[in-house]
Enzyme design. Structure first.
Site, short mmCIF file in Angstrom:
data_model
loop_
_atom_site.label_atom_id
_atom_site.label_comp_id
_atom_site.label_asym_id
_atom_site.label_seq_id
_atom_site.Cartn_x
_atom_site.Cartn_y
_atom_site.Cartn_z
N SER A 143 0.85 -1.19 0.00
CA SER A 143 0.00 0.00 0.00
C SER A 143 0.88 1.23 0.00
O SER A 143 2.01 1.21 0.53
CB SER A 143 -0.87 0.01 1.26
OG SER A 143 -1.48 1.27 1.42
N TYR A 156 -1.30 -0.96 10.18
CA TYR A 156 -1.44 -1.24 8.74
C TYR A 156 -0.18 -0.80 7.99
O TYR A 156 0.35 -1.54 7.15
CB TYR A 156 -2.68 -0.50 8.24
CG TYR A 156 -3.05 -0.77 6.80
CD1 TYR A 156 -3.69 -1.95 6.43
CD2 TYR A 156 -2.78 0.17 5.80
CE1 TYR A 156 -4.04 -2.19 5.11
CE2 TYR A 156 -3.14 -0.05 4.49
CZ TYR A 156 -3.78 -1.24 4.15
OH TYR A 156 -4.12 -1.47 2.83
N ALA A 157 0.30 0.41 8.30
CA ALA A 157 1.50 0.94 7.62
C ALA A 157 2.71 0.04 7.88
O ALA A 157 3.49 -0.25 6.96
CB ALA A 157 1.79 2.36 8.09
N ALA A 158 2.86 -0.41 9.13
CA ALA A 158 4.00 -1.28 9.46
C ALA A 158 3.91 -2.60 8.71
O ALA A 158 4.91 -3.11 8.19
CB ALA A 158 4.05 -1.52 10.96
N SER A 159 2.68 -3.15 8.61
CA SER A 159 2.53 -4.43 7.91
C SER A 159 2.83 -4.26 6.42
O SER A 159 3.49 -5.12 5.81
CB SER A 159 1.12 -5.00 8.11
OG SER A 159 0.14 -4.24 7.41
N LYS A 160 2.39 -3.15 5.84
CA LYS A 160 2.58 -2.95 4.40
C LYS A 160 4.03 -2.56 4.07
O LYS A 160 4.54 -2.88 2.99
CB LYS A 160 1.59 -1.90 3.88
CG LYS A 160 0.14 -2.34 3.97
CD LYS A 160 -0.13 -3.58 3.13
CE LYS A 160 -1.59 -3.98 3.07
NZ LYS A 160 -1.84 -5.17 2.25
N ILE A 189 -8.23 3.13 -3.38
CA ILE A 189 -8.97 2.31 -4.35
C ILE A 189 -10.42 2.15 -3.88
O ILE A 189 -10.67 1.92 -2.69
CB ILE A 189 -8.31 0.91 -4.52
CG1 ILE A 189 -6.80 1.05 -4.81
CG2 ILE A 189 -9.00 0.11 -5.62
CD1 ILE A 189 -6.42 1.78 -6.07
P1 NAP Z 1 -11.50 -6.17 0.91
O1 NAP Z 1 -12.56 -5.78 -0.06
O2 NAP Z 1 -11.76 -6.03 2.36
O3 NAP Z 1 -11.05 -7.68 0.57
C1 NAP Z 1 -10.11 -8.35 1.36
C2 NAP Z 1 -10.39 -9.81 1.27
O4 NAP Z 1 -9.45 -10.50 2.11
C3 NAP Z 1 -11.78 -10.19 1.75
O5 NAP Z 1 -12.37 -11.08 0.83
C4 NAP Z 1 -11.50 -10.85 3.09
O6 NAP Z 1 -12.42 -11.85 3.46
C5 NAP Z 1 -10.16 -11.48 2.83
N1 NAP Z 1 -9.48 -11.83 4.07
C6 NAP Z 1 -9.44 -11.14 5.23
N2 NAP Z 1 -8.74 -11.81 6.15
C7 NAP Z 1 -8.33 -12.96 5.57
C8 NAP Z 1 -7.57 -14.07 6.00
N3 NAP Z 1 -7.07 -14.13 7.25
N4 NAP Z 1 -7.35 -15.09 5.14
C9 NAP Z 1 -7.85 -15.06 3.89
N5 NAP Z 1 -8.57 -14.03 3.43
C10 NAP Z 1 -8.81 -12.99 4.25
O7 NAP Z 1 -10.15 -5.37 0.63
P2 NAP Z 1 -9.53 -4.77 -0.72
O8 NAP Z 1 -9.74 -3.31 -0.70
O9 NAP Z 1 -9.94 -5.56 -1.90
O10 NAP Z 1 -7.97 -5.00 -0.40
C11 NAP Z 1 -7.21 -6.05 -0.97
C12 NAP Z 1 -5.74 -5.79 -0.66
O11 NAP Z 1 -5.37 -4.51 -1.20
C13 NAP Z 1 -5.44 -5.72 0.83
O12 NAP Z 1 -4.17 -6.30 1.09
C14 NAP Z 1 -5.39 -4.23 1.11
O13 NAP Z 1 -4.61 -3.93 2.23
C15 NAP Z 1 -4.77 -3.73 -0.18
N6 NAP Z 1 -5.00 -2.31 -0.43
C16 NAP Z 1 -6.28 -1.82 -0.57
C17 NAP Z 1 -6.45 -0.46 -0.81
C18 NAP Z 1 -7.81 0.14 -0.99
O14 NAP Z 1 -7.89 1.37 -1.15
N7 NAP Z 1 -8.88 -0.63 -1.01
C19 NAP Z 1 -5.33 0.38 -0.89
C20 NAP Z 1 -4.07 -0.15 -0.73
C21 NAP Z 1 -3.92 -1.50 -0.51
P3 NAP Z 1 -13.74 -11.54 4.34
O15 NAP Z 1 -14.74 -11.14 3.32
O16 NAP Z 1 -14.06 -12.86 4.96
O17 NAP Z 1 -13.39 -10.49 5.32
#
Ligand code: NAP
Length: 249
Positions: A143, A156-160, A189
């Site tokens: 991220s 979150y920042a530390a993990s990313k 996003i």
């Molecule tokens: P999202 O819509 O919340 O989707 C995340 C998915 O991960 C969900 O289907 C969730 O399942 C699943 N999940 C959560 N914990 C899990 C686990 N322990 N094992 C397996 N699956 C798990 O998020 P997103 O926005 O699509 O984000 C996807 C990635 O992009 C993430 O790594 C996020 O940090 C990164 N990201 C997102 C943004 C943004 O603006 N959206 C920006 C930068 C980075 P459940 O439905 O069961 O919770």
């Protein structure tokens, strides 16, 4: 010729959001898809059907990415049923935002486990298979917050940021075995994760983005597609921002 013809890809946390978009795009490019999420539900069933309708193999596995033993089981299943893995997208991620003074140990641990430990778990589980193949592309979803930090998101920042150090290390460690490892750093996003934010916070983000819009999940998937494909055959250890220019501010 499609970009991922006859390759097999695994995407974690892909029933919805950015991961789902990766699954659909990679399938359009000819890849067989295995995707995971915590639980099987209507969304995961619908995605399996949608992927198979594209003429590729597709399977869903309910698995917790932060659980080491469960990722070992996923790797064994993939070995038995697909025999190889060409592309691993470590996408599963969560937020538990709070200012440091109010952040609980549980919120810290949970985010580190799901966002960072999962990347270790899956890379460790699939590295032996990719080493035997002498090929593989790992794409880790980091991220912009991992690059720049963000108040209220220190966990979150530390993990990313941890994902970025991990990515560069794996690129150095496994490059000689034909395995590439890169990261994508999305900005703001439009997904369920960001739809939780207040209108005020959203407006503030938009002002700071040079392209003046939130990104689409497909915007992120397109960057990953490049990194996953042979177009990026000489690209490893890189972090590519997909943020409408946000990080240059
Ligand atoms: P999202 O819509 O919340 O989707 C995340 C998915 O991960 C969900 O289907 C969730 O399942 C699943 N999940 C959560 N914990 C899990 C686990 N322990 N094992 C397996 N699956 C798990 O998020 P997103 O926005 O699509 O984000 C996807 C990635 O992009 C993430 O790594 C996020 O940090 C990164 N990201 C997102 C943004 C943004 O603006 N959206 C920006 C930068 C980075 P459940 O439905 O069961 O919770």
């Amino acid at each position: 010729m499609k970009l991922l013809q006859d390759k097999t890809a695994l995407i974690t946390g892909a029933s919805r959001g950015i991961g789902r978009s990766h699954a659909l795009l990679f399938a359009d490019e000819g890849a067989n898809i295995i995707f995971t999420d915590l639980k099987q539900n209507e969304q995961s069933d619908a995605l399996v059907a949608e992927l198979r309708a594209k003429g590729v193999r597709a399977d869903f596995l309910a698995s917790n990415a932060s659980d080491f033993a469960q990722t070992q089981e996923v790797a064994a299943w993939v070995q038995e049923n697909y025999g190889r893995l060409d592309i691993l997208v470590n996408n599963a991620g969560i937020t538990r935002d709070q200012l440091i003074l109010r952040m609980s140990v549980e919120d810290w641990n949970m985010v580190m486990d799901v966002n960072l430990r999962s990347v270790f778990n899956y890379t460790k589980a699939f590295a032996p298979m990719m080493m035997r193949q002498r090929s593989g592309s790992i794409v880790n979803i980091s991220s912009i917050v991992g690059l720049n930090g963000n108040a209220g998101q220190c966990n979150y920042a530390a993990s990313k940021a941890g994902i970025i150090g991990f990515t560069r290390s794996i690129a150095k460690e496994l490059g000689s075995r034909g395995i590439r490892c890169n990261a994508v750093a999305p900005g703001f996003i439009e997904t369920p994760m960001t739809q939780q934010l207040s209108e005020e916070v959203r407006k503030e983000w938009m002002k700071q983005i040079p392209l003046h819009r939130g990104g689409l999940d497909t915007d992120v998937a397109h960057v990953s597609l490049f990194l996953a494909s042979d177009l990026a055959a000489y690209v490893t250890g890189q972090v590519i921002s997909c943020d409408g220019g946000l990080a240059i501010n």
